[in-house]
Design a protein around this motif. Structure first.
Motif, short mmCIF file in Angstrom:
data_model
loop_
_atom_site.label_atom_id
_atom_site.label_comp_id
_atom_site.label_asym_id
_atom_site.label_seq_id
_atom_site.Cartn_x
_atom_site.Cartn_y
_atom_site.Cartn_z
N LEU A 242 0.85 -1.18 0.00
CA LEU A 242 0.00 0.00 0.00
C LEU A 242 0.88 1.23 0.00
O LEU A 242 1.84 1.31 0.77
N GLU A 243 0.55 2.18 -0.86
CA GLU A 243 1.38 3.38 -0.96
C GLU A 243 0.49 4.62 -1.02
O GLU A 243 -0.51 4.65 -1.74
N LEU A 244 0.86 5.62 -0.24
CA LEU A 244 0.12 6.88 -0.20
C LEU A 244 0.73 7.85 -1.20
O LEU A 244 1.90 8.22 -1.09
N ARG A 245 -0.09 8.26 -2.20
CA ARG A 245 0.36 9.21 -3.21
C ARG A 245 -0.65 10.33 -3.33
O ARG A 245 -1.81 10.09 -3.66
N ASP A 247 -2.30 11.98 -1.19
CA ASP A 247 -3.45 11.73 -0.31
C ASP A 247 -4.41 10.68 -0.90
O ASP A 247 -5.59 10.68 -0.59
N GLU A 248 -3.90 9.80 -1.75
CA GLU A 248 -4.65 8.65 -2.24
C GLU A 248 -3.85 7.39 -1.97
O GLU A 248 -2.62 7.42 -2.01
N VAL A 249 -4.55 6.30 -1.72
CA VAL A 249 -3.86 5.05 -1.41
C VAL A 249 -3.97 4.10 -2.59
O VAL A 249 -5.07 3.83 -3.10
N TRP A 250 -2.81 3.62 -3.03
CA TRP A 250 -2.73 2.69 -4.16
C TRP A 250 -2.26 1.33 -3.67
O TRP A 250 -1.39 1.23 -2.80
N LEU A 251 -2.83 0.29 -4.26
CA LEU A 251 -2.50 -1.10 -3.91
C LEU A 251 -1.78 -1.76 -5.09
O LEU A 251 -2.26 -1.69 -6.22
N THR A 252 -0.67 -2.40 -4.81
CA THR A 252 0.12 -3.08 -5.85
C THR A 252 0.45 -4.49 -5.40
O THR A 252 0.90 -4.70 -4.26
N ASP A 253 0.22 -5.47 -6.27
CA ASP A 253 0.63 -6.84 -5.99
C ASP A 253 2.12 -6.98 -6.28
O ASP A 253 2.64 -6.43 -7.26
#
Length: 310
Positions: A242-245, A247-253
């Protein structure tokens, strides 16, 4: 007194006990008593006073103190262990003094200047689970400390404590100089910086765990050094991130063996998370919570993950 109608209150209880007291007395009684008195006078008692606490019971090698909140009790415990660690070696003693400390919050019975009851007993039992020089806390303290104290906690799971009717979920405070985490333990971070983005980890029979998502990427997997470790054979060593960019959170496998599923669909690339999104890793379901979308206290009502994909 009649305890059925006794006055009660909610309090945070800190239990402190010296490790190996009898053995050290046998080796050097005057020196051990002198060092113990110094630790109390220069470290323990001042820390309790600074954090608005009160020692209500003292034994030969330990003490019980009460605090108006779990956060104050835990801050006091951390200050005591930190200061004692810094004092190691200053008195040229053959062996440093070590204390075990536990903090629990619960209801207590007021008996004059003394406190009795389940809240006190749980703290005393938890103290015996702490490592020498370490701190153990109950889940109730962990919940109150989240977002208020910068520390790392190791989830030791539920424990049956002697003469306590219910099991208690226990956490170990991973102090900076203690770097030997159990690789099979789930780990969770409590950060000082406020965050409105949280990862919620439901667990049957336990309180929902809330992990702040901050500026550092949050990696989830089966083993350390992942900040969040899930004990599930279907979860890869480093499963997803999980990464905060902005003020949005992105999910990467992270090229996991069994895939990462978002709201029932397997990820094929980075995905932006919406409030209430359900993330499935193996047999684990996690929930993304955006604190700006709804109060955190209402988040558990949204937990109702879809059936796993075929």
């Amino acid at each position: 007194m009649s305890f059925e109608f006794a006055e009660r209150k909610l309090a945070a209880i800190m239990a402190v006990d010296m490790v190996g007291f009898s053995r050290l007395l046998g080796q050097d009684e005057p020196g051990t008593l002198r060092r113990l008195a110094k630790a109390r006078a220069e470290v323990i008692d001042p820390a309790v006073h600074t954090h608005h606490g009160r020692v209500f019971k003292a034994t030969g090698d330990g003490a019980l103190a009460e605090f108006p909140s779990a956060v104050l009790g835990l801050r006091c415990a951390i200050e005591i262990q930190t200061r004692l660690h810094e004092l190691d070696g200053e008195d040229n003693a053959p062996a440093p003094l070590r204390f075990r400390i536990a903090v629990h919050q619960g209801e207590v019975v007021i008996d004059g200047d003394d406190l009795l009851g389940d809240g006190v007993n749980v703290a005393a039992r938890l103290e015996r689970l702490a490592e020498p020089g370490g701190i153990c806390i109950s889940a109730r303290v962990q919940e109150d400390a989240t977002g208020k104290i910068p520390l790392r906690l190791v989830d030791l799971g539920p424990h049956r404590l002697r003469n306590i009717a219910r099991s208690v979920n226990v956490f170990r405070v991973a102090l900076p100089w203690q770097e030997h985490d159990d690789p099979e333990s789930e780990r969770t971070f409590v950060r000082m910086a406020p965050s409105r983005h949280y990862l919620l980890i439901p667990a049957e029979g336990r309180a929902i765990r809330e992990i702040p998502i901050g500026p550092e990427p949050l990696t989830i997997g089966r083993t350390p050094p992942c900040p969040v470790v899930l004990r599930d054979r279907e979860v890869s060593r480093q499963h997803c991130q999980l990464e905060l960019r902005n003020d949005e959170v992105w999910l990467t496998d992270l090229d996991s063996s069994n895939g990462t599923f978002l709201d029932g669909n397997r990820l094929s690339g980075p995905a932006l998370l919406a409030h209430g999104a359900v993330i499935r890793l193996g047999n684990q379901e996690l929930i993304y919570h955006n604190g700006g979308a709804t109060p955190l206290s209402s988040a558990p009502q949204a937990i109702g993950a879809p059936d796993p994909p075929p």
